[in-house]
Write an enzyme that holds these catalytic residues in place. Structure first.
Site, PDB file in Angstrom:
ATOM      1  N   GLU A  98      54.465 110.561  14.430  1.00  0.00           N
ATOM      2  CA  GLU A  98      55.301 110.484  15.199  1.00  0.00           C
ATOM      3  C   GLU A  98      55.586 112.154  16.178  1.00  0.00           C
ATOM      4  OE1 GLU A  98      57.081 107.720  15.964  1.00  0.00           O
ATOM      5  OE2 GLU A  98      56.575 106.643  14.375  1.00  0.00           O
TER       6      GLU A  98
ATOM      7  N   HIS B   1      52.982 100.397  27.368  1.00  0.00           N
ATOM      8  CA  HIS B   1      52.854  98.997  28.001  1.00  0.00           C
ATOM      9  C   HIS B   1      53.786  98.360  27.391  1.00  0.00           C
ATOM     10  CE1 HIS B   1      48.851 101.209  28.441  1.00  0.00           C
ATOM     11  NE2 HIS B   1      49.364 100.800  29.429  1.00  0.00           N
ATOM     12  N   HIS B   2      54.331  98.465  26.767  1.00  0.00           N
ATOM     13  CA  HIS B   2      55.231  97.357  26.219  1.00  0.00           C
ATOM     14  C   HIS B   2      56.845  97.659  26.538  1.00  0.00           C
ATOM     15  CE1 HIS B   2      57.891  94.194  23.110  1.00  0.00           C
ATOM     16  NE2 HIS B   2      58.787  95.738  22.664  1.00  0.00           N
TER      17      HIS B   2
ATOM     18  N   HIS C  63      62.693  97.071  18.624  1.00  0.00           N
ATOM     19  CA  HIS C  63      62.663  98.413  18.758  1.00  0.00           C
ATOM     20  C   HIS C  63      64.533  98.798  19.736  1.00  0.00           C
ATOM     21  CE1 HIS C  63      60.470 101.947  19.799  1.00  0.00           C
ATOM     22  NE2 HIS C  63      60.935 102.542  20.121  1.00  0.00           N
TER      23      HIS C  63
ATOM     24  N   ASN D 215      51.059  93.040  20.352  1.00  0.00           N
ATOM     25  CA  ASN D 215      51.592  92.385  22.174  1.00  0.00           C
ATOM     26  C   ASN D 215      51.033  92.009  23.048  1.00  0.00           C
ATOM     27  OD1 ASN D 215      53.626  93.669  21.073  1.00  0.00           O
ATOM     28  ND2 ASN D 215      52.985  95.967  22.012  1.00  0.00           N
TER      29      ASN D 215
END
Length: 458
Positions: free
Chosen positions: A234, A318-319, A363, A407
Site C-alpha cells: 500500500e 480503472h474500477h 471496496h 475486473n
C-alpha cells in the site's frame, strides 16, 4: 499562522480573540502529536504470543476430522470455472478503447502474424500477436487466433484464457466457443492436480510437531514479513527491521512517519484479533467481524473512518466500486455468500481468493480495503487448516494486474496467483523444517506435455 517578530510587537496590536484562538490551535496540534506518540508506545502483545496463537489455531483444526477431511477432498469434487493453477497467462487488461488508427494497426499486425505462422516463423508471429493485442486488447479475432497459436504450442492455460477473454467481449463468437469447449476440461484437470499437490503440502505442514523449534522460528519470521509486505504493497516505506523494532521494543522509529508506524500497529492489532478470536471460533463470518478487522487495521491512523462503511464514491484505478448507498446491501450479499453451501464446497484456496476479490471489488471502506481483504483471505485459509500466506511487495505489479484482469471478466488468473502464493508459503515452512519436505511432489508439474508459461504483459 505567521509569527510576528518581536520588533514589530509595538507596531502591531493583536486582538485578544486572535491570541486565544492561536493558543487553542497550538494546544490542539500538540494533543494530536502526543496522541500519535502514545499510540506508538501502547503495549503491544508479544509477537511470539501471536505466532503461538496461529499455531494453536492450526493444531486445533486437527481435532476436527470432518473439516480436515472436507478440505482434503474438495479438490476431487465438481469445480466451478474458477480453476486454480500455478501457471500464468498473457493478461490483457484494456486500459482504454483502441482508436480507429490503433484498430487498423492491430488488423495489419494480425495478418502479418498469421503469415509468419504459416511460414513457420513462430517467434515473430508471437510478437506480432502481442502487438496486435497491445494496440487493441478487445480485438476478438486476434484473441482467438492467438489462442489457437498458444494451443498449438501446448500452452493450454493461456489458450483458454484468450478464448475466455474473446467470449467476454463477444459471447457468441463461434470459433472461440468451439475452442474453449475443448480447452476448458483440460484446464480444469490441470488445476485439480495442482489442488492435490497443494493439499499434500498442507498435510506435510500439519504433520510437523507443535513444539518444533524450527517451525516456531519461521512462523515468527513470517509474522514480521507479513506485516512488512502487506503495508508495503500500500506504499508504506518502513523497512523490515524498523517494523521489527516497533513491535519488539514498543518505541517509535525516529525520523519516520508516525502514520506509517501506526499502520504497522493497526495490522498487528488486527492480526491479534483474528488469531485469538476468529480462527478457532465456530460459526458464520458476519459483517461485524469484517468491520472489527477493519476497525483495528485503520484505528490508529483514521479512527473516525475505522470500522465503518464509506459514505463517498471512490475510484480505484480503472474500477468504479459500487455507489456508497449500495455498499451495505452488497456487503450483506457478500457475507451471505461467505456462509453459503456454494462457497463452502469450493477448494479452500479458491474460496479464500474469491472472498478477497469480492471484498476488494465492493471496496466498502474509504481506506484499508486491501489490508482487510488480505486478512479475511488468511482467516478463511487458517480456518481450513492452511497457514496464513503473504503477498510480497515485489509481487505488487502482478497482484494488481490480476485484480484488473478479474475486473475485466476472468477471475481465474487472480485465483492462480493466490494459489502460487499459498504454495510459496508452504514451501517456506517445509524448507525451514527440512526433514518434512522429503519426497514432496513438484508444485509445477509439466502435465501431459503442456508448456509452462509466465505472466507476460503486453
Amino acid at each position: 499562522m505567521m509569527l510576528i517578530p518581536m520588533a514589530s510587537v509595538m507596531a502591531v496590536t493583536e486582538p485578544k480573540w486572535v491570541s486565544v484562538w492561536s493558543r487553542f490551535l497550538w494546544v490542539t496540534l500538540l494533543s494530536m502529536v502526543l496522541g500519535s506518540l502514545l499510540a506508538l508506545l501502547l503495549p503491544l502483545g508479544a509477537v511470539e504470543e501471536q505466532c503461538l496463537a496461529v499455531l494453536k489455531g492450526l493444531y486445533l483444526l486437527r481435532s476436527k476430522p470432518d473439516r480436515a477431511q472436507h478440505a482434503a477432498t474438495k479438490c476431487t469434487s465438481p469445480s466451478t470455472e474458477l480453476s486454480i493453477t500455478s501457471r500464468g497467462a498473457t493478461l490483457l487488461v484494456a486500459k482504454t478503447k483502441a482508436s480507429p488508427a490503433g484498430k487498423l494497426e492491430a488488423r495489419a499486425a494480425l495478418n502479418q502474424a498469421l503469415e509468419m505462422k504459416r511460414q513457420g516463423k513462430r517467434e515473430k508471429a508471437q510478437k506480432l500477436f502481442m502487438h496486435a493485442l497491445k494496440m487493441d486488447p478487445d480485438f476478438v479475432d486476434a484473441l482467438t487466433e492467438f489462442g489457437i497459436f498458444s494451443e498449438e504450442d501446448k500452452d493450454i492455460i493461456q489458450a483458454d484464457y484468450l478464448y475466455t477473454r474473446a467470449l467476454t467481449i463477444s459471447p457468441y463468437h463461434e470459433k472461440a466457443l468451439v475452442n474453449r469447449d475443448r480447452t476448458l476440461p483440460l484446464v480444469e484437470e490441470i488445476d485439480q492436480r495442482y489442488f492435490s499437490i497443494i493439499d499434500s503440502k498442507v498435510k506435510k505442514v500439519m504433520s510437523i510437531p507443535k513444539g518444533n523449534s524450527a517451525l516456531r522460528r519461521v512462523m515468527e519470521e513470517t509474522y514480521y514479513h507479513h506485516i512488512y509486505h502487506t503495508v508495503a504493497i500500500e506504499g508504506n516505506t518502513l523497512t523490515l527491521s524498523e517494523i521489527r523494532h516497533i513491535l519488539e521494543t514498543r518505541y517509535a522509529v525516529p525520523g519516520k512517519s508516525l502514520e506509517e508506524q501506526n499502520e504497522v500497529i493497526g495490522m498487528h492489532a488486527a492480526m491479534k484479533y483474528i488469531n485469538t478470536t476468529l480462527v478457532s471460533r465456530i460459526g458464520s463470518v458476519t459483517i461485524s467481524d469484517v468491520l472489527e478487522i477493519h476497525r483495528r487495521v485503520l484505528g490508529y491512523v483514521d479512527p473516525v473512518e475505522a470500522g465503518r462503511f464509506r459514505t463517498t464514491q471512490v475510484l480505484v484505478g480503472h474500477h468504479i466500486p459500487p455507489h456508497p448507498q449500495d455498499v451495505e446491501k452488497q456487503m450483506q450479499e457478500f457475507v451471505q455468500w461467505l456462509n453459503s453451501e456454494e462457497a463452502m464446497n469450493l477448494h479452500p484456496v479458491e474460496f479464500a481468493a474469491l472472498a478477497h476479490y469480492k471484498l476488494v471489488y465492493i471496496h466498502p471502506f474509504i481506506d484499508g480495503n486491501g489490508r482487510t481483504s488480505r486478512l479475511l483471505m488468511n482467516l478463511i485459509l487458517m480456518q481450513a487448516g492452511y497457514p496464513p500466506i503473504t503477498i510480497r511487495k515485489e509481487q505488487r505489479s502482478d497482484y494488481y494486474h490480476v485484480l484488473e484482469a478479474a475486473n475485466e471478466g476472468d477471475v481465474r488468473p487472480f485465483i492462480r496467483f493466490i494459489a502460487k502464493c499459498t504454495e510459496t508459503t508452504l514451501d517456506t515452512l517445509l524448507f525451514a523444517t527440512t526433514e518434512y519436505s522429503v519426497a514432496l511432489p513438484e508444485a509445477q508439474p509439466n502435465h501431459s506435455g503442456f508448456k509452462e508459461t509466465l505472466p507476460v504483459k503486453p
